[in-house]
Every structure is written in C-alpha cells, then in structure tokens.
Design a protein around this motif. Structure first.
Motif, PDB file in Angstrom:
ATOM      1  N   LEU A 217      -0.101   4.697  -1.493  1.00  0.00           N
ATOM      2  CA  LEU A 217      -1.207   5.478  -0.922  1.00  0.00           C
ATOM      3  C   LEU A 217      -0.764   6.220   0.338  1.00  0.00           C
ATOM      4  O   LEU A 217      -1.587   6.521   1.207  1.00  0.00           O
TER       5      LEU A 217
ATOM      6  N   ASP B  67     -11.163  -0.298   4.911  1.00  0.00           N
ATOM      7  CA  ASP B  67     -11.186   0.468   3.660  1.00  0.00           C
ATOM      8  C   ASP B  67     -11.087  -0.482   2.464  1.00  0.00           C
ATOM      9  O   ASP B  67     -10.537  -1.573   2.561  1.00  0.00           O
TER      10      ASP B  67
ATOM     11  N   PRO C 169      -4.705   3.757   3.693  1.00  0.00           N
ATOM     12  CA  PRO C 169      -5.933   3.034   4.015  1.00  0.00           C
ATOM     13  C   PRO C 169      -5.825   2.380   5.398  1.00  0.00           C
ATOM     14  O   PRO C 169      -4.722   2.053   5.841  1.00  0.00           O
TER      15      PRO C 169
ATOM     16  N   ALA D 257      -1.838  -1.350  -4.214  1.00  0.00           N
ATOM     17  CA  ALA D 257      -3.076  -0.586  -4.178  1.00  0.00           C
ATOM     18  C   ALA D 257      -2.806   0.756  -4.856  1.00  0.00           C
ATOM     19  O   ALA D 257      -1.878   1.469  -4.486  1.00  0.00           O
TER      20      ALA D 257
ATOM     21  N   SER E 138      -5.525   3.019  -5.715  1.00  0.00           N
ATOM     22  CA  SER E 138      -6.470   4.032  -5.260  1.00  0.00           C
ATOM     23  C   SER E 138      -7.407   3.463  -4.205  1.00  0.00           C
ATOM     24  O   SER E 138      -7.635   2.254  -4.150  1.00  0.00           O
ATOM     25  N   LYS E 139      -7.919   4.372  -3.394  1.00  0.00           N
ATOM     26  CA  LYS E 139      -8.954   3.983  -2.435  1.00  0.00           C
ATOM     27  C   LYS E 139     -10.309   4.144  -3.104  1.00  0.00           C
ATOM     28  O   LYS E 139     -10.519   5.094  -3.862  1.00  0.00           O
TER      29      LYS E 139
ATOM     30  N   VAL F 111      -9.644  -0.899  -1.468  1.00  0.00           N
ATOM     31  CA  VAL F 111      -8.641  -0.349  -2.386  1.00  0.00           C
ATOM     32  C   VAL F 111      -8.730  -1.090  -3.714  1.00  0.00           C
ATOM     33  O   VAL F 111      -9.241  -2.209  -3.783  1.00  0.00           O
TER      34      VAL F 111
ATOM     35  N   ILE G  52       0.833  -1.211   0.000  1.00  0.00           N
ATOM     36  CA  ILE G  52       0.000   0.000   0.000  1.00  0.00           C
ATOM     37  C   ILE G  52       0.868   1.261   0.000  1.00  0.00           C
ATOM     38  O   ILE G  52       0.397   2.360   0.304  1.00  0.00           O
TER      39      ILE G  52
END
Ligand code: SF4
Lengths: 378, 90
Positions: free
Chosen positions: B36, B45, B41, B54, B56-57, B47, B33
């Motif tokens: 991000l 959450d 996150p 990941a 984007s959320k 993703v 992650i």
C-alpha cells in the motif's frame, strides 16, 4: 439462516429478487457464472438460488485455487519435501489435497516435515530460524496471494537468505475464464467477477469479455445482497443490450487494481508457457513461475522433480464441476465416497470448492429439491 | 487463504515502515503493508488483509460488513484466525 432472519436484509433481498424477475423474459434462459469460490460459498450458504426466477441459473466457475492444483504437482511437492534437510510450508487448505499417493498429512506420517503457515512471511521466518534446513514454500493461489509470495521473495533477497525457496503454483484467472469462454460445453450470458482477485488486477483485464465475447461482467462483493445486486446489474445490461464491465464492489476494488502488487509480481515472476489445471487440462499462459533472475529462490530449479502428469481418479468429475458443466451433486461419488472428511476430488477440500460448499449448505436448495423429486418419479 | 480479513491499524513500525500492528477480531498481529505504499495506511485506518499482507484500504463500515460476512462463514474463518494467531511476521 441468519440472512433470512435479518428482516431488513431479507426485505432488501426480496426487493432485488422482484427487480431481477421483472427483467426476465419468460421463455429465455439465463446462465451466469460466478468465477470465485467465495461467491459459490455465499450462494449455497444463503440459498440465493431460491431468490432467483427459475430461468436464471448460476454456474460455478474455476475460482478456487486449491481445487485446480493437479495431482502431479502435489506429488512433486511431496517429492521435494522428502529430500534431506528440507522443510516444506504451505497454506492450511493445501494439507488435505490428494496426490496420487496421499496428501501432505499422509506424507508427514511417513516422515516428511510439511507445516501449515498463515503467510509466506512465516515461512521466511522459519528459514531464518533454521539456517541448516532448506525451507520451501509451496505457493498457491490466484492474484490475491501472488503478490504476497513475490514480496516475500523480495524480502528474502534483500536479507540475503540462502535457505529459502518457493515452489510456485500461482495461477492467473483471466486465461481460465478465456478457456471457459472458448469451450463449446457451456453457453453463458455473463459473469459475476471475482472480488478479491480484482483488488490486485483491477477491472480492466475483464474488458475483453465484454468486447470480444459480448458478455457483461459485474465484479461483485461477497455479501448475499452484493451478489443479488450484481445479478440485477447483469440482467439490466442484457435488457438494455449493453455489454460492459461494471464494478459493484468499488468500495474495496479500485478500477486500476493495486499497481504496487502488480509490479512486485512482475519483478519476481513471469508467465509459464502453459500449466495444467486439474480438470481443465493445459491452459496456455495461465500460471506464474519464478524468473531466472530469482533462480536461487526457485524450488523447481533447485530440486529435481518427477513432474509426472497424473490422471485424476476415474470416479472424479471435478473437471466438469470446475467448468460449470455439472452441478456438484451430479458427480457419482458426491456425498458417498467423496465428502469433506475423505475427499476424492479437490472441489471437496477447500470450503470455497463448489462440492464442499454444496455439501455443507446446499442440500436443501432449489436444484436439490428438483433433483430429489425427479428421482422419485423415475 | 482466500479470505480477506479486515484489521484496524494500531501502529506503523517506525523502523520498518512496511510493517504495522493491526487488531483483527481481538487478535493483535504484525502484518506487512508494503503493498500500500501508494497510499500508506496510518493509525486508525482499516485494511483488508490476505495471508499477512494488506491488499487494500477500506472504510470502517466496509470493515464491519466484511467481518459480518466472515463471522457467518464459521469454521473457515475460525481456521484462518487461528492461523493468523500463530503467525509471527517480521
Ligand atoms: S464430488 Fe468429489 S470427485 Fe466428484 S466432482 Fe466433487 S470433489 Fe470431484
């Protein structure tokens, strides 16, 4: 078709279709290019062309990273894989891309060790587990996968891994769009912009299309309704005499993109002066290579490669398909000599390739019906 | 490889905050992650994951829509999930 079966969606699709039709000037023809192979897939799978008036044509673009890898690069990869104590890794989609002497599976049958991985990080892990082997990750993809390669190299550097490198074949979408805009073959009225690439680069890089070429762009999601909605937004812009970049996929794509990802890319990689795209030829500043400061992770500097340019097979018309000049079924070998099981060209390899998408789903769409009936009258 | 797969964050690795365990269509795997860090996150959450990272959320409704889209792809999603299942990111 699942989409049509779902009453609510079909209803919404029909409503959008009616709105699109109402904006069409009857004697004008509209051509929109969907840049991304994922969109091509949705369009064929759900027969979206059947929801559009006859004078709107969807043209498939170059946005399938597997499809644009030229044969010479596959040959180079196999050459690297043949070196002693080398293990090569790549994404599954790469395995069946033909080089001049066969694909990765053929090469493995002759003794190389080319493995499929899900993530470049899996390649790094293989390198850690096999310190006596040099692990080369054949990196492909647009900006959706480039940050992952960059982050993996940063990880390798941080962990001091010495037996890992990247054969970098990452391409960038904007120069390809520009090459298409500058090509005289095609008159386009607007673009359905790629969804996932834009999560990284954001929407701003498309602004030149609206500003310098007077064409609207709508960055779109992948559901059938997303694409219809994007076409509606394109039509609305044309009707109102606007040319702007709009973000239909704002629920996933931030306008400014992912700045952390962009920073990682630019830390590790830089633009090449030019790169050959299968079918499109050489496009300047259209691909990434490793920076000198990360030379120890750059397979191109570590290994000698033939680097020979190999012409595509004569029968192959992928270039025309990638530029949107030909529809897949207009290629002479489509569905006969060239099928997903025995691909001659790359557009038949990846499920996002226009030929494979059309082969799998598109046989009964509007264009096909027209094509068949045209033949019957000859 | 081009597919973005939604996953729900189950836990973020305490020692390696760039790693998180996620659940994807019944598969539990570690992903990275690190892209991000601007808005990391947390557990619960969703993703969108590309080749182990990941990118984007997304919200839960969007995750459901993406899953629905992927399910409709059939074989190519199966292949991607199989690849993810074999993945051992660290
Ligand atoms: S049918 Fe095969 S050879 Fe022809 S354009 Fe498509 S992928 Fe290329």
């Amino acid at each position: 078709m699942r989409f049509v079966d779902e009453f609510r969606d079909a209803e919404k699709a029909r409503a959008l279709s009616a709105k699109i039709t109402s904006l069409c000037e009857p004697d004008r023809h509209y051509k929109f290019m969907e840049v991304c192979g994922g969109h091509t897939h949705t369009i064929y799978k759900h027969g979206l062309e059947d929801y559009l008036p006859e004078n709107i044509q969807l043209v498939h673009g170059p946005g399938c990273p597997v499809c644009v890898i030229p044969m010479g690069r596959v040959d180079d990869a196999i050459h690297i894989a043949r070196q002693p104590d080398v293990l090569m890794t790549s994404f599954g989609d790469m395995m069946r891309v033909p080089g001049s002497g066969g694909n990765f599976f053929d090469s493995n049958a002759e003794g190389t060790n080319i493995r499929m991985v899900y993530s470049p990080l899996d390649s790094l892990k293989i390198a850690k587990q096999n310190p006596d082997t040099h692990v080369v990750f054949m990196a492909i993809g647009f900006e959706t996968t480039t940050p992952s390669t960059a982050m993996t190299v940063l990880r390798a550097a941080a962990d001091g891994i010495e037996n890992f490198s990247v054969f970098c074949n990452h391409v960038t979408i904007i120069p390809a769009i520009k090459a298409i805009l500058d090509s005289p073959d095609l008159r386009l009225d607007g673009f359905i912009g790629p969804g996932h690439v834009s999560t990284v680069i954001g929407c701003r890089p498309y602004e030149f299309i609206a500003r310098d070429y007077d064409k609207p762009v709508v960055v779109s999601g992948f559901e059938p309704l997303d694409i219809l909605q994007s076409i509606y937004q394109l039509m609305l812009q044309l009707t109102e005499g606007r040319c702007e970049v709009e973000n239909q996929y704002a629920r996933v794509v931030p306008w400014q993109g992912n700045t952390v990802a962009l920073k990682a890319i630019h830390e590790v990689m830089e633009l090449r002066p030019y790169f050959e795209w299968r079918g499109l030829g050489f496009i300047s500043h259209s691909a990434m290579r490793m920076k000198e400061s990360y030379a120890e992770f750059d397979a191109e500097r570590i290994f000698d490669m033939p680097g020979v340019r190999v012409a595509d097979p004569k029968a192959c018309q992928c270039g025309e398909v990638l530029k949107g000049v030909l529809k897949p079924w207009e290629c002479k070998v489509f569905g006969t000599a060239c099928t997903p099981e025995t691909p001659i060209g790359t557009c038949m390899v990846s499920p996002e390739g226009a030929c494979a998408a059309y082969y799998n789903y598109g046989r009964f769409t509007r264009t096909r019906v027209r094509e068949v009936s045209a033949h019957e009258h000859v | 490889m081009c597919l973005g797969i939604p996953g729900e964050v189950i836990e973020v690795d305490e020692e390696r905050p760039d790693l998180a365990k996620v659940a994807v269509s019944g598969v539990k795997r570690k992903i990275n992650i690190g892209l991000l860090t601007d808005d990391p996150p947390v557990q619960g959450d969703w993703v969108l994951i590309h080749v182990g990272f990941a990118l984007s959320k997304i919200d839960e409704a969007q995750a459901a829509a993406e899953l629905d889209y992927l399910a409709g792809l059939g074989q190519s999603y199966e292949d991607e999930l199989a690849a993810l299942r074999d993945s051992r990111i660290e």
